[in-house]
Design a protein around this motif. Structure first.
Motif, short mmCIF file in Angstrom:
data_model
loop_
_atom_site.label_atom_id
_atom_site.label_comp_id
_atom_site.label_asym_id
_atom_site.label_seq_id
_atom_site.Cartn_x
_atom_site.Cartn_y
_atom_site.Cartn_z
N MET A 101 -0.59 -0.20 6.66
CA MET A 101 0.74 -0.25 6.06
C MET A 101 0.64 -0.73 4.63
SD MET A 101 2.38 -3.32 8.32
CE MET A 101 1.27 -4.41 9.22
N ASP A 102 1.59 -0.25 3.82
CA ASP A 102 1.63 -0.59 2.41
C ASP A 102 3.07 -0.79 1.97
OD1 ASP A 102 -1.31 0.24 1.44
OD2 ASP A 102 -0.57 1.82 2.76
N VAL A 103 3.28 -1.73 1.05
CA VAL A 103 4.59 -1.92 0.42
C VAL A 103 4.36 -2.06 -1.08
CG1 VAL A 103 6.61 -3.39 0.15
CG2 VAL A 103 5.64 -3.03 2.43
N LEU A 104 5.02 -1.22 -1.86
CA LEU A 104 4.95 -1.30 -3.31
C LEU A 104 6.34 -1.63 -3.85
CD1 LEU A 104 2.96 1.26 -2.38
CD2 LEU A 104 2.45 1.23 -4.81
N LYS A 105 6.42 -2.65 -4.70
CA LYS A 105 7.69 -3.05 -5.30
C LYS A 105 7.64 -2.80 -6.80
CE LYS A 105 8.71 -6.55 -1.80
NZ LYS A 105 9.09 -7.96 -1.53
N PHE A 106 8.80 -2.40 -7.35
CA PHE A 106 8.87 -2.00 -8.75
C PHE A 106 9.78 -2.93 -9.55
CE2 PHE A 106 8.27 1.70 -5.98
CZ PHE A 106 6.99 2.06 -6.37
N GLU A 107 9.66 -2.83 -10.86
CA GLU A 107 10.36 -3.76 -11.75
C GLU A 107 11.88 -3.67 -11.62
OE1 GLU A 107 9.84 -5.32 -16.36
OE2 GLU A 107 9.14 -3.32 -15.79
N ASP A 108 12.40 -2.51 -11.25
CA ASP A 108 13.85 -2.35 -11.15
C ASP A 108 14.41 -2.84 -9.82
OD1 ASP A 108 12.96 -0.43 -9.40
OD2 ASP A 108 13.89 1.28 -10.42
N GLY B 293 2.59 3.52 12.10
CA GLY B 293 3.31 3.57 13.37
C GLY B 293 4.82 3.59 13.25
N LEU B 294 5.36 3.72 12.04
CA LEU B 294 6.81 3.74 11.86
C LEU B 294 7.23 4.96 11.04
CD1 LEU B 294 7.60 0.01 10.98
CD2 LEU B 294 8.18 1.20 13.10
N TYR B 295 8.34 5.55 11.41
CA TYR B 295 8.96 6.65 10.65
C TYR B 295 7.97 7.79 10.40
CZ TYR B 295 11.61 2.40 9.89
OH TYR B 295 12.28 1.20 10.07
N ASN B 296 7.18 8.10 11.43
CA ASN B 296 6.19 9.19 11.37
C ASN B 296 5.16 9.00 10.26
OD1 ASN B 296 7.39 10.71 13.52
ND2 ASN B 296 8.99 11.38 12.11
N GLY B 297 4.98 7.76 9.84
CA GLY B 297 3.98 7.47 8.83
C GLY B 297 4.36 7.90 7.43
N ARG B 298 5.59 8.34 7.22
CA ARG B 298 5.99 8.82 5.89
C ARG B 298 6.48 7.65 5.03
NH1 ARG B 298 10.55 9.66 9.02
NH2 ARG B 298 12.53 9.03 8.04
N PRO B 299 6.38 7.77 3.71
CA PRO B 299 6.90 6.72 2.82
C PRO B 299 8.42 6.62 2.94
CG PRO B 299 5.37 8.16 1.66
CD PRO B 299 5.67 8.82 2.97
N VAL B 300 8.95 5.41 2.91
CA VAL B 300 10.39 5.21 3.02
C VAL B 300 10.84 4.24 1.92
CG1 VAL B 300 10.43 5.63 5.50
CG2 VAL B 300 10.14 3.30 4.67
N SER B 301 12.08 4.42 1.48
CA SER B 301 12.66 3.53 0.48
C SER B 301 14.01 2.96 0.91
CB SER B 301 12.83 4.28 -0.86
OG SER B 301 13.62 5.44 -0.68
N ASP B 302 14.52 3.42 2.05
CA ASP B 302 15.78 2.90 2.58
C ASP B 302 15.60 1.41 2.90
OD1 ASP B 302 18.51 3.31 3.99
OD2 ASP B 302 17.26 2.35 5.52
N SER C 283 11.68 -3.40 8.07
CA SER C 283 10.78 -3.41 9.23
C SER C 283 9.32 -3.50 8.79
CB SER C 283 10.98 -2.14 10.07
OG SER C 283 12.30 -2.08 10.58
N ILE C 284 8.97 -2.74 7.74
CA ILE C 284 7.59 -2.74 7.27
C ILE C 284 7.27 -4.06 6.58
CG2 ILE C 284 5.92 -1.57 5.77
CD1 ILE C 284 7.55 0.99 6.15
N GLU C 285 8.21 -4.56 5.77
CA GLU C 285 7.98 -5.83 5.09
C GLU C 285 7.85 -6.97 6.08
OE1 GLU C 285 9.87 -6.06 0.79
OE2 GLU C 285 11.40 -5.44 2.23
N LEU C 286 8.62 -6.92 7.17
CA LEU C 286 8.52 -7.94 8.20
C LEU C 286 7.12 -7.97 8.78
CD1 LEU C 286 9.81 -10.06 10.07
CD2 LEU C 286 10.48 -8.17 11.60
#
Length: 282
Positions: free
Chosen positions: A222-229, A238-247, A253-256
């Motif tokens: 799992m990966d989480v990328l945060k941006f300046e804005d 194992g979540l959301y079919n492994g696709r990137p999400v921004s919602d 869930s991923i950050e938890l």
């Protein structure tokens, strides 16, 4: 075939709109210069030492030319550096689109948190380790495919040179430190590299011991990328079919999971000591 090569360049990947636009421009310029010089395709090919078919494909925007092709064409057609100036853009297109997309996100991120369970994260890998990983792919990759993948991975390392540098946090399974991918010498170099990176004040490396009874990363990488804005993108096998999400709700869930696994893993200081012990066992 996606990313196919015949030794004289690469085909554009399906769906790579940006890459197609770059190569189309190169092809248009090459054709215009050739016609202005009064040369047939076969004559230019002979002057460059390439087959007529390769010149046709470059001119039609279906083939990514090699740097030496552009160098020779610039000289033969007396383009005064016009074609040579396109080499950086063409070189970037040679990287797989997926790699370019990842690199673009990493280049903008101010924070990256990543958990990997089979190998060190791509940003942490030495060239020798990455080469060994690509070489063991099945079906086997060609030498050209390995070269392309290596170039893309190397380009992503520029994230460490940014100023100000992003905050990078990596959680690695213990097995990624012990499996001798490429042999003991390659693994030793990889562990030494991790120790060097772990000394950077913007990099934290944590080890998830195999003997942990509670583990928040059993669903995979799992990966989480945060941006300046204030926006962010996350991905979990194992979540959301492994696709990137921004919602925001899905990201939570991923950050938890990332937060929990960081708490479960060894601290950065303990992790570097652990890596030193593993290195000493080799």
């Amino acid at each position: 075939m996606t990313g196919a090569t015949d030794g004289d360049g690469w085909e554009i990947e399906p769906g790579d709109v940006q890459g197609a636009a770059v190569i189309a421009l190169v092809g248009h310029q090459l054709k215009a210069l050739r016609e202005a010089a009064g040369l047939k395709v076969s004559e230019l090919g002979a002057a460059l030492g390439y087959g007529e078919g390769i010149v046709y494909k470059v001119e039609s925007g279906t083939r990514i030319p090699r740097p030496e092709f552009l160098d020779k064409a610039d000289d033969v057609l007396r383009a005064n550096g016009l074609l040579k100036a396109m080499k950086p853009d063409v070189a970037e297109v040679r990287y797989p689109k997926k790699v370019r997309d990842i690199a673009a996100l990493e280049a903008k991120a101010v924070e990256l948190t990543s958990y990997w369970n089979h190998s060190p994260h791509g940003l942490l890998q030495t060239p020798e380790y990455a080469q060994a990983l690509f070489s063991m792919r099945r079906p086997a990759l060609s030498s050209e495919q390995i070269e392309r993948a290596m170039a893309g991975r190397t380009a992503r390392k520029s994230v460490f040179d940014r100023d100000p540098a992003p905050a990078l946090s990596f959680i690695q399974e213990e097995v990624t430190l012990r499996r001798p991918i490429g042999g003991r010498t390659v693994l030793r170099g990889q562990l030494e590299h991790l120790l060097d990176l772990g000394q950077l004040r913007t990099v934290e490396i944590q080890v998830m011991p195999t003997d942990r009874e509670d583990h928040a990363g059993m669903s995979g990488n799992m990966d989480v990328l945060k941006f300046e804005d204030g926006t962010a993108i996350g991905r979990c096998d194992g979540l959301y079919n492994g696709r990137p999400v921004s919602d925001p709700k899905q990201l939570r869930s991923i950050e938890l999971r990332c937060g929990i696994i960081r708490a479960q893993a060894l601290s950065p200081g303990e992790s570097l000591a652990f890596i030193e012990r593993v290195l000493g066992e080799l």
